[in-house]
Design a protein around this motif. Sequence first.
Motif, PDB file in Angstrom:
ATOM      1  N   GLY A  64      36.955  47.807 -24.096  1.00  0.00           N
ATOM      2  CA  GLY A  64      35.593  47.136 -24.064  1.00  0.00           C
ATOM      3  C   GLY A  64      34.586  47.155 -25.141  1.00  0.00           C
ATOM      4  N   GLY A  65      34.955  48.217 -26.171  1.00  0.00           N
ATOM      5  CA  GLY A  65      34.095  48.005 -27.425  1.00  0.00           C
ATOM      6  C   GLY A  65      34.782  47.509 -28.601  1.00  0.00           C
ATOM      7  N   ALA A  66      36.005  46.490 -28.232  1.00  0.00           N
ATOM      8  CA  ALA A  66      36.766  45.965 -29.235  1.00  0.00           C
ATOM      9  C   ALA A  66      37.591  46.828 -30.409  1.00  0.00           C
ATOM     10  N   ALA A  67      37.749  48.097 -29.990  1.00  0.00           N
ATOM     11  CA  ALA A  67      38.203  49.196 -30.884  1.00  0.00           C
ATOM     12  C   ALA A  67      39.793  49.330 -30.648  1.00  0.00           C
ATOM     13  N   LEU A  68      40.136  48.660 -29.539  1.00  0.00           N
ATOM     14  CA  LEU A  68      41.561  49.038 -29.044  1.00  0.00           C
ATOM     15  C   LEU A  68      42.862  49.403 -29.764  1.00  0.00           C
TER      16      LEU A  68
ATOM     17  N   LEU B 241      44.958  48.928 -11.791  1.00  0.00           N
ATOM     18  CA  LEU B 241      44.344  48.224 -13.166  1.00  0.00           C
ATOM     19  C   LEU B 241      43.976  46.968 -13.045  1.00  0.00           C
ATOM     20  N   GLY B 242      42.938  46.352 -13.551  1.00  0.00           N
ATOM     21  CA  GLY B 242      42.750  45.236 -13.972  1.00  0.00           C
ATOM     22  C   GLY B 242      41.527  44.358 -13.280  1.00  0.00           C
ATOM     23  N   ARG B 243      40.654  45.166 -12.582  1.00  0.00           N
ATOM     24  CA  ARG B 243      39.449  44.587 -12.362  1.00  0.00           C
ATOM     25  C   ARG B 243      38.461  44.309 -13.651  1.00  0.00           C
ATOM     26  N   PHE B 244      38.623  45.364 -14.458  1.00  0.00           N
ATOM     27  CA  PHE B 244      37.801  45.253 -15.630  1.00  0.00           C
ATOM     28  C   PHE B 244      39.034  44.304 -16.541  1.00  0.00           C
ATOM     29  N   PRO B 245      38.366  43.239 -17.183  1.00  0.00           N
ATOM     30  CA  PRO B 245      39.183  42.158 -18.053  1.00  0.00           C
ATOM     31  C   PRO B 245      39.908  42.900 -19.079  1.00  0.00           C
ATOM     32  N   LEU B 246      41.226  42.707 -19.103  1.00  0.00           N
ATOM     33  CA  LEU B 246      41.933  43.360 -20.011  1.00  0.00           C
ATOM     34  C   LEU B 246      41.770  42.763 -21.286  1.00  0.00           C
ATOM     35  N   PRO B 247      41.136  43.557 -22.549  1.00  0.00           N
ATOM     36  CA  PRO B 247      41.198  43.101 -23.735  1.00  0.00           C
ATOM     37  C   PRO B 247      42.556  42.654 -24.489  1.00  0.00           C
ATOM     38  N   VAL B 248      42.636  41.722 -25.185  1.00  0.00           N
ATOM     39  CA  VAL B 248      43.903  41.546 -26.081  1.00  0.00           C
ATOM     40  C   VAL B 248      43.223  41.102 -27.497  1.00  0.00           C
TER      41      VAL B 248
ATOM     42  N   THR C 129      36.776  42.101 -34.674  1.00  0.00           N
ATOM     43  CA  THR C 129      37.219  43.551 -34.722  1.00  0.00           C
ATOM     44  C   THR C 129      36.919  44.100 -36.090  1.00  0.00           C
ATOM     45  N   ASP C 130      36.984  45.403 -36.388  1.00  0.00           N
ATOM     46  CA  ASP C 130      37.076  45.974 -37.490  1.00  0.00           C
ATOM     47  C   ASP C 130      38.261  45.572 -38.515  1.00  0.00           C
ATOM     48  N   ASN C 131      39.283  45.017 -37.641  1.00  0.00           N
ATOM     49  CA  ASN C 131      40.328  44.399 -38.231  1.00  0.00           C
ATOM     50  C   ASN C 131      40.388  42.968 -38.718  1.00  0.00           C
ATOM     51  N   GLY C 132      39.197  42.265 -38.392  1.00  0.00           N
ATOM     52  CA  GLY C 132      39.132  40.856 -38.649  1.00  0.00           C
ATOM     53  C   GLY C 132      39.796  40.004 -37.696  1.00  0.00           C
ATOM     54  N   CYS C 133      39.974  40.381 -36.581  1.00  0.00           N
ATOM     55  CA  CYS C 133      40.473  39.605 -35.195  1.00  0.00           C
ATOM     56  C   CYS C 133      39.795  39.404 -34.321  1.00  0.00           C
ATOM     57  N   VAL C 134      40.093  38.644 -33.398  1.00  0.00           N
ATOM     58  CA  VAL C 134      39.233  38.331 -32.400  1.00  0.00           C
ATOM     59  C   VAL C 134      39.817  38.950 -30.961  1.00  0.00           C
ATOM     60  N   ILE C 135      39.044  38.749 -30.010  1.00  0.00           N
ATOM     61  CA  ILE C 135      39.219  39.459 -28.751  1.00  0.00           C
ATOM     62  C   ILE C 135      39.561  38.251 -27.489  1.00  0.00           C
ATOM     63  N   LEU C 136      40.516  38.205 -26.712  1.00  0.00           N
ATOM     64  CA  LEU C 136      40.494  37.431 -25.375  1.00  0.00           C
ATOM     65  C   LEU C 136      40.566  38.577 -24.199  1.00  0.00           C
TER      66      LEU C 136
ATOM     67  N   THR D  38      47.565  43.752 -30.510  1.00  0.00           N
ATOM     68  CA  THR D  38      47.665  44.662 -29.467  1.00  0.00           C
ATOM     69  C   THR D  38      46.961  44.633 -28.127  1.00  0.00           C
ATOM     70  N   ASN D  39      47.250  44.930 -26.921  1.00  0.00           N
ATOM     71  CA  ASN D  39      46.527  44.776 -25.788  1.00  0.00           C
ATOM     72  C   ASN D  39      45.899  45.922 -25.490  1.00  0.00           C
TER      73      ASN D  39
END
Length: 225
Positions: free
Chosen positions: A100-104, A130-137, A166-173, A198-199
């Motif tokens: 949720g905080g984009a640090a996965l 699991l799954g009510r919270f949208p799964l970050p990828v 993200t801290d890695n320069g990527c995006v989140i779906l 990663t997801n």
Amino acid sequence: MTQDELKQAVGQAAVDYIAPKLHRDSIIGVGTGSTANCFIDALARLKDDFNGAVASSDASAERLRKLGITVYDLNEVSELEVYVDGADESNAQLELIKGGGAALTREKIVTAVSKEFVCIADESKWVGVLGRFPLPVEVIPMARSYVARELVKLGGDPVYREGVLTDNGCVILDVHHLEIMEPKKLEAEINQIAGVVTNGLFAQRGADVLLLGGKDGVKTIYPKY
Ligand code: 5RP
């Protein structure tokens, strides 16, 4: 108790839980998010009892440094005594959704290096399925549309998290409308898509213990198999 008070209670409970395990050489893993922040703040009183920390985000690293805790690069460290972090959802097997905080991605790496993963959460995070919270990828930017189409084939409804890098320069779906009956299988399937970093399913390596804060106090929960 408010949700903030529950987060503070589990942050303090995590400090009490790890204190007997620490020695002067111990390096601990520290997670990201509002619950992890409560842990970091409570950790200040132990700061002379361990060597330092590895953080799963730049934000947590900065918060640790402000308290006078030494922060190491993970490449300098071969093993972490314990990792403490929050979650967006947990089931009874202590399989989690995180990110949720984009640090996965960094959270998953730090988890992998840790002897024990202590998850801290308030009771709103406890779910049957699991799954009510949208799964970050986390996705390499050029692969965003391709990965989104592949996620639709897996039954999800991906939404691009606008404005977040993200801290890695990527995006989140964020993948909505998943009912995750087999978390380990889905974790592996999504990670096979080209362009996925990663997801946010932490099922193959879930938590070893969950400190769950509720109106009756903090419960210590072990995985149910
Ligand atoms: C960050 C995470 C967090 O642990 C998760 O989003 C929970 O956050 P919070 O404690 O703020 O509810 O995975 O990537």
